[in-house]
Design a protein around this motif. Sequence first.
Motif, mmCIF file in Angstrom:
data_model
loop_
_atom_site.group_PDB
_atom_site.id
_atom_site.type_symbol
_atom_site.label_atom_id
_atom_site.label_comp_id
_atom_site.label_asym_id
_atom_site.label_seq_id
_atom_site.Cartn_x
_atom_site.Cartn_y
_atom_site.Cartn_z
ATOM 1 N N ASN A 27 0.958 -1.430 0.079
ATOM 2 C CA ASN A 27 0.277 0.094 0.116
ATOM 3 C C ASN A 27 1.051 1.185 0.111
ATOM 4 O O ASN A 27 2.221 1.219 0.153
ATOM 5 N N PRO A 28 -0.280 2.191 -0.227
ATOM 6 C CA PRO A 28 0.774 3.578 -0.285
ATOM 7 C C PRO A 28 2.061 3.926 1.257
ATOM 8 O O PRO A 28 2.384 4.618 1.227
ATOM 9 N N TYR A 29 0.600 3.790 1.527
ATOM 10 C CA TYR A 29 0.803 3.763 3.276
ATOM 11 C C TYR A 29 1.290 3.450 4.109
ATOM 12 O O TYR A 29 2.123 2.697 4.882
ATOM 13 N N HIS A 30 -0.524 2.519 4.401
ATOM 14 C CA HIS A 30 -0.467 1.450 5.833
ATOM 15 C C HIS A 30 0.465 -0.431 4.964
ATOM 16 O O HIS A 30 -0.035 -0.402 4.210
ATOM 17 N N ASN A 31 2.232 -0.026 5.022
ATOM 18 C CA ASN A 31 3.023 -1.001 4.456
ATOM 19 C C ASN A 31 3.809 -0.952 5.429
ATOM 20 O O ASN A 31 4.053 -0.705 6.181
ATOM 21 N N ALA A 32 4.967 -2.070 4.723
ATOM 22 C CA ALA A 32 5.692 -2.308 6.296
ATOM 23 C C ALA A 32 6.953 -1.343 6.847
ATOM 24 O O ALA A 32 7.017 -1.258 7.904
ATOM 25 N N MET A 33 7.214 -0.398 5.658
ATOM 26 C CA MET A 33 8.020 1.080 6.496
ATOM 27 C C MET A 33 7.070 1.690 7.369
ATOM 28 O O MET A 33 7.704 2.300 7.963
ATOM 29 N N HIS A 34 5.934 1.704 6.681
ATOM 30 C CA HIS A 34 5.078 2.360 8.091
ATOM 31 C C HIS A 34 5.115 2.085 9.330
ATOM 32 O O HIS A 34 5.007 2.387 10.926
#
Length: 825
Positions: free
Chosen positions: A557-564
Amino acid sequence: MGNICKPAKQASEQDVTKQETKQKKDQKGGEERKKENKATTYEPLKKFERNEELLKAIKRKIKSKQDTTEEPQTLLEKCLKCFDKFDKWEFPMAEFAKLTEGHTLFYIMYAVFIKHDIIKKFNFEEATLLDFFEEIQENYHNNPFSNATHAAETVLAFNYLIRRGLSQYLSEEDIFVCFIASMAIDLDHPGLNNDFQAERETHLATVYNDLSILENHSSTLLFSILKRYKLLDNFSKEQRPEIRELIMEMILATDMVEHQTYYDAFAQRMTDHCEFSNREDVRNLLQVALKLCDHAYLSKGKRAFNYWITAQLEEQYNQGDLEKKLNMKVSKGCDRGEHATFATLQTQKMEQVKELLKLFTQLLSKTKFICDVLRKSLRHWNHENANLLEDFDESTFRKLDYEGFEKKYDEKQRAVPVDENQDHVIPLTEQETLKHHPTEEQKEIEEEAKKELLERFAVENKASYEKKTEKPAVYSLVDYQDGLPKNDIIQSIVTMYDRIDHWNFDVFTTTAMLGNHAMFLTSWTLFTKYDLLKKFNIKPDILSNFLRRVQEGYQYNPYHNAMHACDVMQITNAIMVQGDMLSKMNDIDIIAGIISSMVHDYDHPGLNNAFQTHSWSYLANIYNDRSVLENHHCSQTFQIMRTDPNCNIFGGMSHSLRQDARKTMVGMIISTDMTNHGKYVKAFNNRIEASANFTEKDDIRIALQIAIKMADVSNPSRPLYLYLQWTDNIIREFYMQGDKELENNLPVSPLMDRRNPDIPKGQIAFMVYVIIPMFNSFTTIFPGMKFALEHIQENKAYWETHTAIDKADFDPNHDHKKEAANNDE
């Protein structure tokens, strides 16, 4: 289908027509009213006669019954005699259950639907409705107490309240809801209560995160069946969501753990002389009514009271026997050697119901006698319970075989039966609905950004790395994480992780260097920093397996992803360090805090809770529209540990430590649902007003819930260059959801319509009404975090001079203020 047969003389259609005409004319008068009631009482049985398929099933059932010497006509007459008391509080349910063994709820539901003309009012197809009742009946187990007969008793109690004045507050749709919710209160109940489920860490407990486990399960299964029979399709598009919500909330209200909450809400309304004219008031009224109907047996005559108390005693003692067999702690009231405990708990329950009933009967004066009966039963119980319990003949108790219980409810069985051909409101497969995939253009842009960041970061950190003398923990990961960079970039990684406690930790740079390994390395660094592998006996390969599963479980996802998730985990750690929370926390709090922040958005579909509930998605059905995604994130995390021993990082903990960590994690992850934001901030402020020092376990849990909430929405409190990158990501995800909502004729959620962008207004409002009040409250107790408020004010000021994001400001060295001043000139 039951021990009722066709009468010798069948009423003709003409007779029935005359009878119905007479019923309409006889509105007043003593004897005439009695005739009307008698005709209405017999109508269900006559209806049964006219249904050929049902009649055939009844004949087959009676024919196959070998243990009775009574004639079918005699059985029918006995059933008719029971139906004479259909609208009475003292309906002889025990007798009726024997006569209609295995189909009691079916007949009761059919009868109330006919009595209230529900079939005709909502144009239900009778055959479909009968099949629905049959399936509901079949999904009840042969438990001593939590069974279909108890559900039938609850349905009739609700019928009585409706007949005695409750109907004046209800719509026709509400009456339908009352009976549907009543019939499903214990659907698929295993005869083992919520305490057993949570203590045993069963599949159902894992699915529902120990929260109203069986109530959630009953509601979920009910809607799975309702969806299959399409019964809600008979209502308008506007009515369906409200009906769905009301049924769910009524069933969930039957969890006695939440009793005080519903009591207080109802008591306040009664104090305010509420007229129960708006939907919120009616919702609370029906929640209370179902709670009372669920415990109607406590306010019945001595015979019915003893029948149900015996059944409850039998079920609880069976649970206690199983708990002993499984070397579990025996639940309160479930030890057959301690009658006094059962008696005490029963008295407490009767007192709770009595207080609620006293309030309720103020509203319905015609039901006051019920409260009088309950008081009498309570006096009788308090005086005679010891003798009553001793007199109960345990030799008649059914020693149910629970050998197959855990096999039946194991990890292979999902909470809701999955029909691959079921219709979705969203005309997409689950995979298409839940996942976003990067385009080639997105991949190229991200590769370019990654290359640029790597070059800049390597230059900036080369000098500091050369000064390192100790071998960092990152090298120990090479054996556990395939594909971890082993070139010169590792120099920069080591230096970067010196900043793991800092507020300006740059997760974008971290991800650019490490790609899919960023979360893994951040997690491992924190586990190493706090020495958690040693303290909780976690083997490195098991931790590696778990971290890899979590990392891979985050969607693109653009936001709710592993980076977030990586960012929230690091910021939660920074809050614990810079806010000096660690001085008040123990090791189990620390590991629970780290894992919770790591998994708080695990398997997020990129479509928020509003989308899930509006589309009646699979997840919304499982979690009954309550904190849908948060429950999913939490449940799936524990499923990883529960189903794969090679990923069970809690495997080396004692049962008590594991339960402690689980309770903290569930509370933290569920708290990230912004729908309930105000509730959590209020709870935290209440503890501040009570002068709490936040060293007690419950207080620390509240503080950790606020900490993860702050971390989850911390973007406006970060340096501008980080904040704007996160804002750009979440706006992209918002617009993707808005597009999906438009595509599927759903209401477009606020801030998600790309046709009407207003980023500054949305961001400023979010800071003013959500971020600033929460951070202000937190810094009252943990003043070390006050610096974050300065960032919030700076970022808020940014939107006073900008109408959109300037990507040049993604560069930490870019002076946007100077550029804005030049533009003004």
